[in-house]
Design an enzyme around this catalytic site. Structure first.
Site, PDB file in Angstrom:
ATOM      1  N   ASP A   1     -49.116  72.339   9.372  1.00 55.81           N
ATOM      2  CA  ASP A   1     -48.270  71.226  10.004  1.00 55.81           C
ATOM      3  C   ASP A   1     -47.952  70.179   8.939  1.00 55.81           C
ATOM      4  O   ASP A   1     -49.303  69.696   8.590  1.00 55.81           O
ATOM      5  CB  ASP A   1     -48.772  71.097  11.332  1.00 55.81           C
ATOM      6  CG  ASP A   1     -48.164  71.822  12.306  1.00 55.81           C
ATOM      7  OD1 ASP A   1     -47.158  72.327  12.233  1.00 55.81           O
ATOM      8  OD2 ASP A   1     -49.112  72.040  13.326  1.00 55.81           O
TER       9      ASP A   1
ATOM     10  N   ALA B   1     -33.387  51.553  22.201  1.00 53.64           N
ATOM     11  CA  ALA B   1     -32.743  52.590  21.836  1.00 53.64           C
ATOM     12  C   ALA B   1     -31.473  52.263  21.715  1.00 53.64           C
ATOM     13  O   ALA B   1     -30.772  52.968  20.881  1.00 53.64           O
ATOM     14  CB  ALA B   1     -32.976  53.739  22.978  1.00 53.64           C
TER      15      ALA B   1
ATOM     16  N   ASP C   1     -48.026  75.990  20.574  1.00 56.31           N
ATOM     17  CA  ASP C   1     -48.744  76.729  19.473  1.00 56.31           C
ATOM     18  C   ASP C   1     -49.400  78.127  19.894  1.00 56.31           C
ATOM     19  O   ASP C   1     -49.937  78.792  19.001  1.00 56.31           O
ATOM     20  CB  ASP C   1     -49.553  75.720  18.687  1.00 56.31           C
ATOM     21  CG  ASP C   1     -48.910  74.756  17.909  1.00 56.31           C
ATOM     22  OD1 ASP C   1     -47.707  75.039  17.480  1.00 56.31           O
ATOM     23  OD2 ASP C   1     -49.424  73.584  17.636  1.00 56.31           O
TER      24      ASP C   1
END
Lengths: 569, 678
Positions: free
Chosen positions: B306, B375, B518
């Site tokens: 990753d 945001a 995962d």
């Protein structure tokens, strides 16, 4: 010992490799089923053969199927040959009116030829009818060699496969190898030998009166044809008892060169073909290099032993300063050609001889014996040399390969428990058959009756006989009279073990290898094409072989050598 | 990594004492059944003892026979000791784990609506039960948090004393039995069966309780058993061959020959090497569920990494401030600094850090008003003394300044493009309503990572970076970090797909992961390293757990795996190479009485047949002890490529293995003679 001798050794080995190489390229096409320039003539014959025997040439066999075919074919060959030899007196082409062979001799001889050993407990000229030689022994000379080359093709394909299930078709491999490789080579070589003076006749023996008035029987036989396949097929069984030392089998240095080249060339070529089919040309070159180096070293060792070690017996006979130990050697060949032949025939599982190994100095004869014990892989018999060498490479890769920090791989295939198990099974056969039978024979009175010598030389004779049988070599250390029930039977069993208890594990390995995924090499893969790998492989072959047989050899040729040294002081 | 599980040293006194005791206990032939080489040695030792006793009771000179018998027994004991000491280190760690097992009663919730609880012993909890754990309580079993958020001290498992936050939902919802809630409370749904919790599994792993032979160990064991058989044949047949040659052979000496020839060195150390491999992993705080996984780590062909956390620090950092035309560089930097003073995000702090490194510092003016990021505005900054500083997404800042893209100076536009193309993030900076520059935020590659990838490449391991970034960003980081390949805009399904594709090519794949999504990939990978802090599903799917939850650990795991295989190969090679010298010691000694000419083989010039045989047997026993440290520590791994590594190790352990016993046996022979032992 002189430079000409060394030059002869180097030149001959180089020539053998040079001839073997293109042969290997050709054979790779034969294995792969590709078109060859012989197709116009042989392809129809090949098709006819498949049609006659109902062979589906497209159908692949698993390793079990392949092994079953090998065994079935060999068993059928054994039964037919056994019956033919037992009852040759009832069959035609027997001008000398020879009797049928005794059961134990027929067993031994049939096993011997079916296993590509060609150990001869008999003298050909005094035992075998022309039909037995031509339609019995010579047929097996071709097909037993063909069977060995077929197994080699199977293992080559196994390394090429990526999760494959089949190894090819035994019947197709056998047919193609015999038709396209062994027959043409033998025809050409036989003609060359005839041109060089080797007789080829179906006439009965000729009687001649010698100068001193003694009547001498001159044995005649179709010699050249058998000579050719005897060498190319690493069979080694001579028409005559003394094999290629006989002036009809091997009349001149030229025929000697032809024969000694054809003794090893195909085995070298098999490695080249393996490299092509398995997609591992460089790695195959490394195998070839190890073979060439070891057979060269053996030839050199024998040559040195025959020319350098003191010869107290000759000194005692009043010969001062002998240049070489010439006992048992042909003057027309000399020590270098004799030493080279000895190394090449024992390094291959051929067993033909142009000099008597039993007359060598202890270390020279011991070297020949050790070459057989190393497993007949230098360069080995038809096909069997290659697959034996691959087993050694697997072991070498496994033992040392861990030292690069990965599960060892060879030619893109992981070497794991299953391969090691079968490799060890195969490797165990030689010490079991050689040392086991030798140890029993050494204390069995009925066995010892056939022995000429006591002491170390006697022990060497025993060891040599079983090594020769288990290694499917077929040469003998003179002094042993082997045509007796004990020897014929036990040697026959040793031959069977050496052939099939080795080839079947090899096929099992091939099956396991084929089923694995083919991995691309990375920087972390152990390189198996480098000089280092050649050195490693040689080390493993010598240490493994040496460790098994050193104690026995110490009691045979080694102690005799020290005794000779002591006697000459 | 404040405390390591495998803290006990190899030669800790307590460990040695326990190992000594255990070495004798392992003399039980049943315990040796899995080790044919050492079992064979024990059989010969027993036979030698019988023949020594017979000699003594018959009043014959028996010093030699007694010594041989003693040294043969010592050979077996040394081999047992090697295994015991390797196990002992794990046992010590297991004991400390066992001490943390829960003995208190759990608060089992039987009626959620009324919060009714009954105290229940931890071992009676079944999966699905819900328990309440409050501050100070030990979590009674592994589970998922269904409600609550709490800080949990996981030192018992990880050795890390700083508490971690655990909360319901997401990837931080797994808790481990044996850890302690430090503050607040949790409701936990039990997921483990009694006796098979994470802690139980850890203890079992560390102790090696269900240690099974790994595939490679199995193959090696076959080879060693085969060699043992070969030497059995070679030695037994000597009786027949010897009889023919008029040599009388003492069975005791034949037995000694057999033991020295069979690969006792590697046979004795094989299991110690395997246990030590797991132990080395434990030292870096990684637990493997099986030796098989450790071995697979050495074989890994492809590493899936990753990007975030493994290759990069995971936070973008400012590396440069490009000034607008006409603005002095330090003025632009200062504006960026002012805009970031109130920004506590890692990005903001990295801008302050960048400015400080370039000699620009500032204090937040008194009465300043921080303008937080939202945001909708997508920018943040500071207002003070009528001045204002802003930084934020380029479009957002331009919009606030009422600038169109075309009004941005060309140099600055180019700088923005360049940053974006290099995989970075441009932030526009404004001061008092004017555009003064652009901050280059970059995903910074961890130092040293590139070198380690180069090492891996030299050993044939391919690295593949997985990232959710767009391909441009991914490519830039991939090339900076030196990975071999990358997958951009990756989803968890992509990971699984890559693993399957690689495996279809016969390659072994390692990866690490922590999220529940995962888990399928972790299960599919040959080496799946789950993070201890990760989701329960991930921890169960992987075959290794990293207690430090450090994704770079996978590199060390690969190295430990390789080291394990190298050590095994080195000892095997050494063991086999040793035999050559032993032959030259024993064969002449065996035969020279009857065949004096064979004295020529005594190249070491050993004093007498007895001293030669005794020396070979002593060497054979002592070499096991001498190699125990190497077996436990492992042969040093160097990333120098397979060819060089082979030539190096072959020289040390192959050639060295040929030569060492010639020297060793000769020295021992001199001592034996000096002490008049033979």
């Amino acid at each position: 010992m002189d430079w000409r001798g060394w030059a002869e050794i180097v030149f001959t080995i180089a020539l053998t490799v040079a001839i073997g190489w293109p042969l290997g390229l050709f054979m790779s096409r034969v294995w792969a089923g590709d078109r060859t320039w012989l197709d116009p003539v042989l392809r129809p014959v090949e098709r006819l053969t498949y049609a006659a025997f109902g062979i589906d040439s497209k159908k692949g066999q698993t390793w079990l199927g392949y092994a079953a075919a090998l065994i079935a074919f060999s068993a059928a060959g054994f039964v037919m040959l056994y019956l033919q030899l037992r009852f040759q007196n009832l069959l035609p082409l027997n001008p000398q009116g020879f009797d049928g062979l005794s059961p134990h001799l027929a067993f031994n001889t049939a096993v011997s030829f079916v296993t590509n050993t060609n150990w001869q407990s008999y003298g050909g000229e005094a035992t075998m009818s022309h039909l037995s030689q031509m339609a019995g022994l010579t047929v097996q000379n071709f097909v037993s060699a063909g069977a060995g080359l077929a197994v080699a093709a199977a293992i080559a394909r196994a390394f090429a496969a990526d999760r494959g299930e089949t190894l090819g078709n035994f019947w197709v491999d056998l047919t193609r190898v015999v038709l396209y490789v062994l027959l043409p080579l033998s025809i050409v070589t036989a003609l060359a030998l005839v041109a060089a003076g080797v007789p080829q006749t179906l006439l009965a023996n000729v009687e001649a009166a010698t100068l001193v008035g003694v009547k001498q029987v001159i044995s005649l036989a179709p010699t050249a044809s058998q000579e050719a396949i005897k060498q190319w097929g690493t069979n080694g069984g001579g028409i005559f008892n003394v094999n290629s030392a006989h002036p009809f089998e091997n009349p001149s240095p030229l025929t000697n060169l032809i024969e000694v080249v054809s003794l090893n060339a195909l085995a070298f070529g098999t490695v080249v073909a393996f490299g092509r089919v398995a997609g591992a040309r460089k790695e195959a070159r490394a195998l070839l290099a190890a073979m060439v180096i070891l057979v060269g070293v053996a030839a050199a060792a024998i040559y040195a032993s025959e020319t350098l070690t003191p010869q107290p017996a000759l000194a005692a006979a009043g010969i001062s300063n002998p240049t070489a130990n010439m006992e048992g050697k042909e003057v027309r060949f000399g020590p270098a050609a004799s030493a080279l032949w000895a190394a090449q025939t024992t390094g291959a599982s051929n067993g033909s001889v142009n000099s008597m190994h039993g007359s060598f100095m202890p270390l020279g004869g011991g070297m020949a014996l050790f070459m057989i014990q190393l497993g007949e892989i230098l360069p080995g018999g038809a096909g069997s040399g290659l697959y034996g060498m691959v087993v050694m490479a697997l072991l070498a890769v496994f033992v040392a390969g861990l030292m690069v920090g990965r599960t060892p791989e060879y030619l893109g295939k992981k070497v794991e428990a299953r391969e090691i198990k079968f490799a060890m099974l195969a490797v165990l056969i030689l010490p079991l058959a050689i040392l086991g039978f030798s140890a029993v024979a050494a204390v069995t009175p009925v066995a010892l009756e056939g022995l000429l010598n006591k002491g170390p030389r006697g022990l060497t004779e025993i060891l040599y006989a079983y090594s020769s049988a288990a290694g499917n070599n077929g040469s003998a250390y003179a002094g042993l009279t082997a045509n007796a029930p004990w020897w014929n039977t036990t040697l026959g069993i040793a031959m069977l073990l050496g052939r099939f208890a080795y080839a079947i594990p090899v096929l099992a390995i091939a099956g396991a290898i084929a089923a694995k995924p083919k991995l691309a090499p990375t920087a972390g893969t152990l390189p198996s094409d480098s000089p280092l790998f050649v050195g490693l492989l040689i080390g493993i072959i010598l240490i493994l072989g040496g460790l098994q047989f050193f104690p026995a050899l110490a009691l045979g040729p080694i102690v005799e050598h020290f005794q000779v040294l002591a006697a000459s002081r | 990594m404040s405390m390591s599980l495998a803290k006990s040293g190899a030669f800790d006194q307590g460990v040695i004492l326990t190992a000594l005791k255990s070495a004798f206990a392992k003399l039980d032939p049943r315990a040796l059944a899995g080790n044919p080489v050492i079992l064979a040695t024990e059989v010969v030792a027993a036979l030698a003892t019988v023949s020594a006793i017979v000699a003594v009771s018959a009043g014959q000179p028996a010093l030699f026979a007694i010594q041989i018998a003693v040294w043969l027994w010592l050979t077996v004991l040394f081999a047992n000791f090697a295994e015991a000491i390797a196990e002992g280190r794990g046992k010590a760690a297991a004991d400390s784990l066992r001490a943390t097992r829960v003995t208190t009663k759990a608060k089992l919730i039987i009626d959620a609506s009324r919060n009714a609880m009954i105290p229940t012993p931890a071992h009676e909890l079944a999966p699905g039960d819900i328990v309440l754990v409050e501050a100070g309580d030990v979590i009674p079993a592994d589970g998922e948090i269904v409600e609550g958020v709490a800080s949990v001290n996981e030192a018992a498992i990880t050795g890390e004393s700083a508490p971690v936050i655990r909360e319901s939902g997401g990837d931080r919802s797994a808790v481990t039995g044996g850890t302690t809630v430090v503050s607040d409370w949790l409701k936990v749904r039990v997921t483990s069966q009694p006796g098979s919790s994470f802690l139980d599994r850890m203890i079992a792993m560390v102790e090696g309780a269900d240690r099974r032979k790994t595939p490679n160990e199995l193959a090696l064991a076959v080879l060693l058993a085969g060699l043992t058989l070969v030497f059995l044949i070679a030695v037994v047949t000597l009786t027949g061959l010897g009889a023919f040659s008029g040599v009388t052979l003492d069975p005791m000496v034949l037995g000694a020959l057999f033991v020295t020839l069979i690969p006792t060195t590697i046979g004795g150390l094989l299991s110690a090497v395997g246990i030590a491999g797991m132990d080395r992993l434990l030292k870096v705080n990684v637990l493997a569920t099986s030796g098989r996984a450790v071995e697979a780590a050495g074989d890994v062909d492809t590493l899936l990494l990753d990007k975030t956390g493994t290759i990069t620090f995971g936070n973008r950092m400012a590396v440069e401030v490009v000034p607008a035309p006409g603005v002095r560089p330090d003025a632009a930097l200062r504006a960026a600094l002012m805009a970031s003073l109130a920004d506590e995000t890692p990005e903001g702090r990295s801008i302050v850090e960048l400015a400080r490194n370039q000699g620009v510092t500032a204090q937040s003016p008194a009465g300043a008003t921080p303008i937080p990021f939202t945001a909708t505005t997508r920018q943040s900054g500071l207002d003070a003394d009528g001045k204002s500083w802003r930084k934020g997404a380029v479009e957002a800042v331009l919009k606030t300044l009422d600038l169109s893209e075309n009004q941005v100076p060309a140099e600055l536009r180019q700088a923005i493009d360049k940053v974006a193309r290099s995989g970075g993030t441009p932030l526009a900076v404004s001061e008092n309503g004017a555009l003064v520059g652009v901050i280059h935020l970059k995903d910074v590659v961890k130092p040293g990572v590139k070198e380690r990838f180069a090492d891996l490449r030299r050993m044939g391991v391919r690295t593949v970076m997985i990232t959710g970034d767009n391909p441009v960003t991914a490519a830039a980081i991939a090339s900076e970090a030196g990975v071999d390949d990358f997958l951009a805009e990756a989803t968890p399904e992509d990971k699984l797909r890559i693993i399957r594709t690689e495996q279809a090519k016969g390659r072994l794949v390692a990866m690490c992961g922590d999220g529940a999504n995962d888990a399928p990939a972790l299960a599919q990978a040959d080496v799946g390293v789950a993070m201890q802090t990760g989701a329960q599903a991930a921890r169960e799917a992987g075959n290794m757990v990293d207690l430090d939850s450090d994704p770079t650990k996978v590199l060390e795991i690969v190295e430990v795996g390789k080291q394990l295989l190298i050590t095994r190969g080195a000892l095997t090679t050494f063991s086999i190479a040793n035999d050559v010298a032993k032959y030259f010691a024993i064969i002449p000694a065996l035969f020279v009485g009857s065949l004096p000419a064979l004295a020529g083989l005594n190249v070491m010039g050993l004093a007498s047949p007895e001293s030669a045989i005794l020396s070979a047997v002593i060497f054979n026993a002592l070499v096991i002890v001498a190699l125990i440290p190497l077996a436990l520590r492992g042969v040093r791994y160097r990333a120098i490529g397979a060819a060089k590594l082979l030539s190096r190790n072959l020289t040390i352990y192959g050639i060295g293995g040929l030569i060492a016993p010639f020297v060793g046996i000769k020295l021992i022979d001199m001592i034996v003679v000096a002490l008049k032992l033979a």
